[in-house]
Design a protein around this motif. Structure first.
Motif, PDB file in Angstrom:
ATOM      1  N   LYS A 280       0.697  -1.383   0.165  1.00  9.69           N
ATOM      2  CA  LYS A 280       0.109  -0.098  -0.142  1.00  9.69           C
ATOM      3  C   LYS A 280       0.875   1.127   0.112  1.00  9.69           C
ATOM      4  CE  LYS A 280      -4.256  -1.423   2.051  1.00  9.69           C
ATOM      5  NZ  LYS A 280      -4.175  -2.810   2.059  1.00  9.69           N
ATOM      6  N   GLU A 281       1.926   1.224   0.839  1.00  9.55           N
ATOM      7  CA  GLU A 281       2.988   2.350   0.676  1.00  9.55           C
ATOM      8  C   GLU A 281       3.345   2.631  -0.570  1.00  9.55           C
ATOM      9  OE1 GLU A 281       7.291   2.370   2.197  1.00  9.55           O
ATOM     10  OE2 GLU A 281       6.025   2.188   4.062  1.00  9.55           O
ATOM     11  N   LEU A 282       3.934   1.543  -1.385  1.00 12.41           N
ATOM     12  CA  LEU A 282       4.512   1.772  -2.712  1.00 12.41           C
ATOM     13  C   LEU A 282       3.261   2.465  -3.871  1.00 12.41           C
ATOM     14  CD1 LEU A 282       6.804  -1.091  -3.408  1.00 12.41           C
ATOM     15  CD2 LEU A 282       7.330   1.202  -2.370  1.00 12.41           C
ATOM     16  N   VAL A 283       2.068   1.952  -3.331  1.00 13.80           N
ATOM     17  CA  VAL A 283       0.993   2.339  -4.350  1.00 13.80           C
ATOM     18  C   VAL A 283       0.694   3.798  -3.938  1.00 13.80           C
ATOM     19  CG1 VAL A 283      -1.670   2.209  -4.665  1.00 13.80           C
ATOM     20  CG2 VAL A 283      -0.166  -0.018  -4.786  1.00 13.80           C
ATOM     21  N   GLY A 284       0.767   3.973  -2.798  1.00 18.16           N
ATOM     22  CA  GLY A 284       0.783   5.545  -2.252  1.00 18.16           C
ATOM     23  C   GLY A 284       1.746   6.523  -2.888  1.00 18.16           C
ATOM     24  N   TYR A 285       2.844   6.034  -2.936  1.00 19.55           N
ATOM     25  CA  TYR A 285       3.912   6.799  -3.735  1.00 19.55           C
ATOM     26  C   TYR A 285       3.598   6.996  -5.227  1.00 19.55           C
ATOM     27  CZ  TYR A 285       7.095   5.535   0.251  1.00 19.55           C
ATOM     28  OH  TYR A 285       7.618   5.475   1.653  1.00 19.55           O
ATOM     29  N   LEU A 286       3.119   5.920  -5.899  1.00 12.84           N
ATOM     30  CA  LEU A 286       2.851   5.785  -7.223  1.00 12.84           C
ATOM     31  C   LEU A 286       1.628   6.894  -7.492  1.00 12.84           C
ATOM     32  CD1 LEU A 286       3.011   5.038 -10.119  1.00 12.84           C
ATOM     33  CD2 LEU A 286       1.513   3.172  -9.555  1.00 12.84           C
ATOM     34  N   ASN A 287       0.548   6.896  -6.551  1.00 12.76           N
ATOM     35  CA  ASN A 287      -0.452   7.928  -6.632  1.00 12.76           C
ATOM     36  C   ASN A 287       0.153   9.311  -6.631  1.00 12.76           C
ATOM     37  OD1 ASN A 287      -3.715   6.739  -6.849  1.00 12.76           O
ATOM     38  ND2 ASN A 287      -2.134   5.405  -5.963  1.00 12.76           N
ATOM     39  N   ASN A 288       0.753   9.535  -5.617  1.00 15.68           N
ATOM     40  CA  ASN A 288       1.309  10.861  -4.975  1.00 15.68           C
ATOM     41  C   ASN A 288       2.194  11.419  -6.455  1.00 15.68           C
ATOM     42  OD1 ASN A 288       0.552  10.629  -2.923  1.00 15.68           O
ATOM     43  ND2 ASN A 288       2.352  10.263  -1.737  1.00 15.68           N
ATOM     44  N   VAL A 289       3.115  10.617  -7.096  1.00 13.81           N
ATOM     45  CA  VAL A 289       4.076  11.256  -7.934  1.00 13.81           C
ATOM     46  C   VAL A 289       3.029  11.583  -9.478  1.00 13.81           C
ATOM     47  CG1 VAL A 289       4.820   8.940  -9.058  1.00 13.81           C
ATOM     48  CG2 VAL A 289       6.057  11.297  -9.015  1.00 13.81           C
ATOM     49  N   SER A 290       1.981  10.412  -9.519  1.00 15.79           N
ATOM     50  CA  SER A 290       1.409  10.485 -10.559  1.00 15.79           C
ATOM     51  C   SER A 290       0.453  11.868 -10.744  1.00 15.79           C
ATOM     52  CB  SER A 290       0.385   9.367 -10.968  1.00 15.79           C
ATOM     53  OG  SER A 290       1.105   8.232 -11.008  1.00 15.79           O
ATOM     54  N   ALA A 291      -0.223  12.162  -9.435  1.00 14.43           N
ATOM     55  CA  ALA A 291      -0.948  13.350  -9.383  1.00 14.43           C
ATOM     56  C   ALA A 291      -0.044  14.598  -9.502  1.00 14.43           C
ATOM     57  CB  ALA A 291      -1.708  13.105  -7.878  1.00 14.43           C
ATOM     58  N   SER A 292       1.045  14.509  -9.023  1.00 11.31           N
ATOM     59  CA  SER A 292       1.959  15.893  -9.290  1.00 11.31           C
ATOM     60  C   SER A 292       2.313  15.922 -10.768  1.00 11.31           C
ATOM     61  CB  SER A 292       3.307  15.870  -8.667  1.00 11.31           C
ATOM     62  OG  SER A 292       2.950  15.484  -7.137  1.00 11.31           O
ATOM     63  N   LEU A 293       2.514  14.767 -11.286  1.00 11.67           N
ATOM     64  CA  LEU A 293       3.162  14.810 -12.998  1.00 11.67           C
ATOM     65  C   LEU A 293       1.611  15.226 -13.661  1.00 11.67           C
ATOM     66  CD1 LEU A 293       5.032  11.493 -13.023  1.00 11.67           C
ATOM     67  CD2 LEU A 293       5.739  14.004 -13.679  1.00 11.67           C
ATOM     68  N   ALA A 294       0.428  14.705 -13.507  1.00  8.80           N
ATOM     69  CA  ALA A 294      -0.762  15.226 -14.142  1.00  8.80           C
ATOM     70  C   ALA A 294      -0.762  16.883 -14.200  1.00  8.80           C
ATOM     71  CB  ALA A 294      -1.664  14.588 -13.543  1.00  8.80           C
ATOM     72  N   LYS A 295      -0.527  17.311 -13.111  1.00  8.27           N
ATOM     73  CA  LYS A 295      -0.550  19.115 -13.224  1.00  8.27           C
ATOM     74  C   LYS A 295       0.269  19.445 -14.089  1.00  8.27           C
ATOM     75  CE  LYS A 295      -1.434  18.993  -8.015  1.00  8.27           C
ATOM     76  NZ  LYS A 295      -0.703  19.052  -6.802  1.00  8.27           N
ATOM     77  N   PHE A 296       1.475  18.710 -14.604  1.00 11.61           N
ATOM     78  CA  PHE A 296       2.371  19.249 -15.260  1.00 11.61           C
ATOM     79  C   PHE A 296       2.555  18.882 -16.935  1.00 11.61           C
ATOM     80  CE2 PHE A 296       4.230  20.015 -11.174  1.00 11.61           C
ATOM     81  CZ  PHE A 296       4.604  21.431 -11.423  1.00 11.61           C
ATOM     82  N   GLN A 297       1.408  18.194 -17.374  1.00  7.13           N
ATOM     83  CA  GLN A 297       1.123  17.596 -18.615  1.00  7.13           C
ATOM     84  C   GLN A 297       0.724  18.561 -19.540  1.00  7.13           C
ATOM     85  OE1 GLN A 297      -1.741  14.460 -19.029  1.00  7.13           O
ATOM     86  NE2 GLN A 297      -0.714  13.469 -20.729  1.00  7.13           N
ATOM     87  N   ASP A 298       1.312  18.746 -20.612  1.00  6.11           N
ATOM     88  CA  ASP A 298       0.754  19.788 -21.629  1.00  6.11           C
ATOM     89  C   ASP A 298      -0.655  19.712 -21.973  1.00  6.11           C
ATOM     90  OD1 ASP A 298       1.479  22.189 -23.227  1.00  6.11           O
ATOM     91  OD2 ASP A 298       1.219  20.664 -25.010  1.00  6.11           O
ATOM     92  N   GLN A 299      -1.335  20.703 -21.599  1.00  7.63           N
ATOM     93  CA  GLN A 299      -2.833  20.385 -22.168  1.00  7.63           C
ATOM     94  C   GLN A 299      -3.213  20.212 -23.494  1.00  7.63           C
ATOM     95  OE1 GLN A 299      -5.308  19.747 -19.739  1.00  7.63           O
ATOM     96  NE2 GLN A 299      -3.388  19.603 -18.848  1.00  7.63           N
ATOM     97  N   LYS A 300      -2.460  20.864 -24.561  1.00  8.81           N
ATOM     98  CA  LYS A 300      -2.403  20.857 -25.779  1.00  8.81           C
ATOM     99  C   LYS A 300      -1.962  19.791 -26.613  1.00  8.81           C
ATOM    100  CE  LYS A 300      -1.796  23.925 -29.757  1.00  8.81           C
ATOM    101  NZ  LYS A 300      -0.766  24.670 -30.480  1.00  8.81           N
ATOM    102  N   THR A 301      -0.842  19.025 -26.320  1.00  2.00           N
ATOM    103  CA  THR A 301      -0.343  18.033 -26.622  1.00  2.00           C
ATOM    104  C   THR A 301      -0.470  16.590 -25.929  1.00  2.00           C
ATOM    105  OG1 THR A 301       1.970  18.347 -25.740  1.00  2.00           O
ATOM    106  CG2 THR A 301       1.463  19.460 -27.945  1.00  2.00           C
ATOM    107  N   GLY A 302      -0.611  16.847 -24.825  1.00  4.04           N
ATOM    108  CA  GLY A 302      -0.592  15.646 -23.901  1.00  4.04           C
ATOM    109  C   GLY A 302       0.745  15.075 -23.296  1.00  4.04           C
ATOM    110  N   LEU A 303       1.867  15.993 -23.820  1.00  2.00           N
ATOM    111  CA  LEU A 303       3.339  15.722 -23.503  1.00  2.00           C
ATOM    112  C   LEU A 303       3.805  16.285 -22.517  1.00  2.00           C
ATOM    113  CD1 LEU A 303       4.543  15.601 -27.007  1.00  2.00           C
ATOM    114  CD2 LEU A 303       3.912  13.633 -25.973  1.00  2.00           C
ATOM    115  N   TRP A 304       5.201  15.887 -22.017  1.00  2.00           N
ATOM    116  CA  TRP A 304       5.579  16.833 -20.974  1.00  2.00           C
ATOM    117  C   TRP A 304       6.927  17.363 -21.380  1.00  2.00           C
ATOM    118  CZ3 TRP A 304       2.599  12.574 -19.770  1.00  2.00           C
ATOM    119  CH2 TRP A 304       1.972  12.592 -18.973  1.00  2.00           C
ATOM    120  N   TYR A 305       7.513  18.372 -20.682  1.00  2.00           N
ATOM    121  CA  TYR A 305       8.473  19.067 -20.958  1.00  2.00           C
ATOM    122  C   TYR A 305       9.878  18.307 -20.460  1.00  2.00           C
ATOM    123  CZ  TYR A 305       6.236  23.151 -23.163  1.00  2.00           C
ATOM    124  OH  TYR A 305       5.523  23.726 -24.004  1.00  2.00           O
TER     125      TYR A 305
END
Length: 410
Positions: free
Chosen positions: A274-299
């Motif tokens: 559960k701890e590792l799944v929590g880490y995955l959720n945390n980093v994924s939520a943070s990354l989602a905020k920085f996904q480029d809305q137009k292209t779907g890519l990351w810088y």
């Protein structure tokens, strides 16, 4: 007259001999090269097959991946060939299995020793190719694969650690953990202990994630810095936290992929799962905020969209697409991440993809390599990351692209 005929005959013989020698010189390449030039890539093929067949066509022997001139035990080959193994499970084309087998069998000797591998360097990158040995051993029961896996496990047992227990990235990178290293070491470590030790070292696998999560996470963005120096001695290290100065998308991609792959070997009832799944959720939520809305890519530098020199980068984007898709498919992440993964994949196939007349495909705008310290010195600055060379179809993009395509069934 006779002399003239003899001279003509000699000249003709010499010409034929030279011609034959010339043919022989150009025919030194293996027969597989001729076969692979005949690879046909159908327009309606899945993206995973298109990329795999492209790589086989351009690199007829699997050791040639990344334009290598000679066989080498290396993490980039392992990343791509691990993707081939997953592809073979979905599409059992014998060429895929043979491509993986050829690499392993060139490098793992009869006695289990590994060509070009040096344990004493304690380079965690070189543990990753060990993932290719599990299937070979399972299929053949050939002891050499077991011996090779035991050698890599021995490296992990002796791998230098920070005082709090985290693996150093390499012997030469004293007291440093890099996000890259989590992918290089932990999926192999987790699979090895689950396969041969009844999972007795899963707590130590989790410990590696705990260390980097605890020390390298930025409280403001939730993103993780590329590297952490536990002694805060490196010029690139923040004197208070020990962290490098920037967020690099590929480093974060290695971390996210490490989590979804290591979790394959953690039973649901394991205390650390559960701890590792929590880490995955945390980093994924943070990354989602920085996904480029137009292209779907990351810088390339994750949090600095629009700044001079920054660009939408192929490998990090492919890695996030894979981690999000697999995380959602496995139930670790909410289903919305599958949509985000598909959006990223759309960006990869429309914004960064070149398709040649023969059906081969190329991902563009991929950072070739980036690190910290070393010679010449790499300072981890914004300017450093955005000015590193780019390389089309770099393996750090092609491998995750195949994996993402499989998870998304594209």
């Amino acid at each position: 007259m006779l002399n003239k005929k003899l001279n003509t005959l000699k000249a003709t013989t010499l010409f034929i001999s030279l011609a034959l020698l010339g043919c022989k010189t150009t025919a030194q390449e293996p027969a597989k090269i001729v076969e692979n030039q005949n690879i046909v890539i159908a327009k309606n093929a899945k993206w995973s097959d298109k990329m795999a067949l492209t790589l086989m066509k351009r690199h007829p022997e699997s050791y040639m991946i990344d334009n290598a001139k000679a066989p080498k035990w290396d993490y980039v080959h392992a990343l791509v060939l691990h993707a081939f193994e997953d592809l073979y499970k979905k599409n059992p084309d014998p060429r895929y299995a043979a491509y993986v087998k050829n690499y392993v069998d060139i490098l793992v000797q009869e006695d289990g020793s590994i060509k070009t591998y040096e344990l004493e360097k304690y380079n965690i990158d070189l543990v990753l190719p060990g993932r290719l040995l599990f299937n070979r051993y399972k299929e053949t029961k050939d002891n050499r694969y077991l011996v090779a896996m035991q050698t890599l496990k021995k490296q992990l047992e002796g791998q230098p650690r920070t005082t709090s227990g985290g693996f150093w990235h390499k012997q030469i990178y004293t007291n440093q953990m890099w996000l890259d290293g989590l992918y290089m070491g932990e999926p192999f470590y987790a699979q090895y202990t689950a396969t041969f030790e009844n999972g007795k070292n899963l707590d130590d696998v989790a410990k590696q994630f705990e260390e980097i999560q605890k020390h390298a996470t930025d409280p403001k963005t939730g993103l993780l810095y590329h590297g952490w120096d536990s002694e805060k001695l490196m010029p690139w290290a923040n004197k208070e936290t020990g962290n490098s100065p920037n967020f690099w998308s590929r480093a974060l991609g290695w971390y996210a992929m490490a989590l979804v792959d290591a979790l394959d070997y953690f039973p649901k009832d394991h205390p650390k799962q559960k701890e590792l799944v929590g880490y995955l959720n945390n980093v994924s939520a943070s990354l989602a905020k920085f996904q480029d809305q137009k292209t779907g890519l990351w810088y390339q530098v994750t949090d600095k969209a629009g700044e001079k020199g920054n660009y939408l980068e192929g490998s990090g984007s492919a890695m996030f697409a894979y981690a999000f898709a697999k995380g959602a498919n496995k139930g670790y992440l909410p289903s919305k991440y599958k949509k985000l993964a598909n959006k990223a994949f759309d960006g990869l196939t429309t914004k960064l993809m070149k398709i040649d007349a023969d059906g081969t495909i190329t991902i563009t705008d991929v950072c070739a390599v980036a690190g910290l310290g070393g010679t010449p010195y790499r300072d981890g600055s914004y300017e450093y990351y955005v000015n590193e060379k780019k390389k089309d179809n770099d393996p750090k993009a092609t491998g995750p692209f195949i994996l993402a395509a499989l998870e998304l069934n594209r």
